[in-house]
Design a protein around this motif. Structure first.
Motif: not given
Length: 510
Positions: A119, A122-123, A242-243, A254, A256
């Motif tokens: 991740g 990508d994040q 996905d965060g 989680e 952002d």
């Protein structure tokens, strides 16, 4: 006239070119600097740019504005073949070409070093470029805008949770600056409370900021904790898919926004494409006098400085015996490198690089900082002034200094600008949404037939009413024979309509 090629326009490269312009005599050498960016980024200001305390353009130095005698090429050096003294220069548009040099200076800097954690690629976002700092600032502001419209819940918590990976100077500074920034935003977002915002810093080691004393680092942790920012020591990030943050301690939440500051590595685009010697950690091997080589061997006409190199630290304070990759060393190495090149060109001997760290200073948000020099430490407001004073003076050129200081003065009286320009990522989106486009060929032909249909309808309306107006009695009472006879006017009407359509199409064609 010897041709000097400088690969990279960061601290070391910019200062090497800048000082060569000052110390070289007219016609003594021709200097060319190649960098994919048209500016040098003053990286110590990136945390303040991310927090809206400094205008982004004021934290960079335009190459062409300040290097008047240097041939500046905004391109990439994709290969260095020192055996033939040629470098492959790849422009953003067009074909690569070979550049023949007499002396090469490798100062291509470093990039963010990451690990294969799910991740992260990508994040997460790094903090090595001005673009990354601006993106972080815009993300924080945009998330506040979105969260202000949402009720309390998981989605709102995700937008208001901010994570920094790495507890070095860069990580702590951006973490503290973002905490200060978020706190200042609360007065503009009455829908969001202080307890709604969540800040987490993940550090794998048992302490933060190894450049300062343990006592000072503990003060920083306590200060941030009181400001609502949590530091996780002896903790590793295991996943960020996905965060969703998953830690080695079992904690999970989680977010952002994930800012990655856990180390750097020598620019692989250069060190992996050269015949110059590279040491075991992937850095260019450099002697104390900044010539490429080892104690026993000198690579003639090859020099290096900055984060891409392994420069021996003669002061004894470096990690593993080498200078740590920071701006303090890169700037001073660039200045000495220029002097040494000029000395060798004039038949003199180069000097060795020796710099003893005078201290460390960090900003932790408006009004808070730390300063460490030897055993002496200072925290709070005075340390914050020391931080701004040092970096304000260290910013190259008076033009840049004045812009930065004037921005600080403006912010003091007017406050930070809190406008998000996140739409810059897709600047044509608004234009494209409403822009008119040519219709397909099949659709374009349809309007030409419209007048024909209108003419046919008009013609038909003069013929059909006579037929429709005749029968006034219910259709059910009409005998069979008359119905057969009534079919003739309908046929006649159809023929008339077809004729009208043909006439209209002929007119339209003409």
């Amino acid at each position: 006239m010897p041709r000097i090629l400088i690969v990279g326009g960061g601290y070391a490269g910019f200062y090497t070119a800048w000082k060569l312009e000052k110390w070289l005599r007219a016609g003594e050498a021709e200097v060319t600097m190649v960098d994919p960016l048209p500016y040098m980024t003053y990286q110590p200001f990136l945390p303040e740019v991310a927090a809206g305390s400094i205008e982004a353009r004021h934290a960079v130095v335009a190459h062409r504005r300040h290097l008047k005698k240097t041939n500046v090429l905004t391109a990439k050096v994709t290969h260095i073949d020192h055996a033939t003294k040629t470098a492959t220069i790849t422009p953003p548009i067009g074909e690569p070409w070979e550049f023949v040099y007499d002396i090469v200076v490798v100062t291509a800097g470093a990039v963010s070093r990451t690990f294969p954690i799910p991740g992260v690629a990508d994040q997460a976002i790094g903090l090595k470029t001005i673009e990354e700092a601006v993106a972080i600032r815009d993300r924080v502001l945009t998330n506040f805008d979105k969260a202000a419209l949402l009720p309390a819940g998981p989605e709102r918590d995700r937008l208001l949770t901010f994570v920094v990976i790495g507890g070095g100077f860069a990580g702590i500074e951006v973490f503290a600056e973002l905490r200060s920034f978020a706190t200042s935003l609360l007065k503009s977002y009455p829908q969001i409370g202080f307890d709604d915002t969540h800040f987490h810093l993940i550090e794998a080691m048992g302490r933060i900021m190894p450049e300062v004393s343990l006592k000072t680092s503990l003060w920083v942790i306590k200060d941030l904790d009181q400001r609502g920012a949590q530091i996780h020591l002896n903790t590793q990030l295991t996943s960020a898919v996905d965060g969703k943050i998953e830690l080695s301690t079992g904690e999970s939440f989680e977010t952002d926004l994930i800012v990655w500051t856990a180390g750097v590595m020598a620019n692989p685009a250069v060190v992996r494409h050269t015949d110059l010697p590279i040491e075991e950690r992937g850095r260019l091997q450099v002697r104390p006098d900044l010539r490429v080589g080892t104690e026993d061997e000198i690579i003639a006409d090859a020099w290096g400085a900055g984060d891409i190199t392994a420069v021996p630290d003669l002061s004894g304070g470096g990690v593993g015996g080498f200078c740590v990759p920071n701006a303090q060393h890169a700037v001073r190495q660039g200045k000495l490198l220029a002097k040494n090149i000029v000395a060798v060109l004039r038949g003199e001997g180069p000097k060795e690089y020796l710099h003893k760290n005078l201290g460390a200073v960090a900003g932790l948000g408006i009004g808070t900082g730390v300063f460490q020099s030897g055993k002496f430490a200072m925290t709070g407001l005075l340390a914050w002034f020391a931080h701004r004073g040092y970096h304000g003076l260290a910013m190259p050129s008076w033009e840049r200094k004045l812009r930065v200081v004037w921005g600080w003065v403006n912010n003091f009286f007017l406050g930070r600008d809190i406008v998000s320009l996140a739409a810059l990522e897709h600047p044509r989106a608004a234009f494209e949404e409403f822009a008119s486009r040519p219709k397909p060929a099949s659709d374009a032909a349809a309007p030409a037939k419209a007048p024909a249909s209108a003419a046919a309808a008009a013609k038909s309306s003069t013929t059909v009413p006579a037929t429709k107006a005749a029968p006034t009695a219910p259709t059910a009472r009409t005998p069979r024979a008359p119905r057969k006879t009534a079919a003739k006017p309908a046929a006649t009407t159809a023929v008339a309509t077809d004729a009208a359509v043909a006439d209209a199409e002929t007119v339209a064609a003409k």
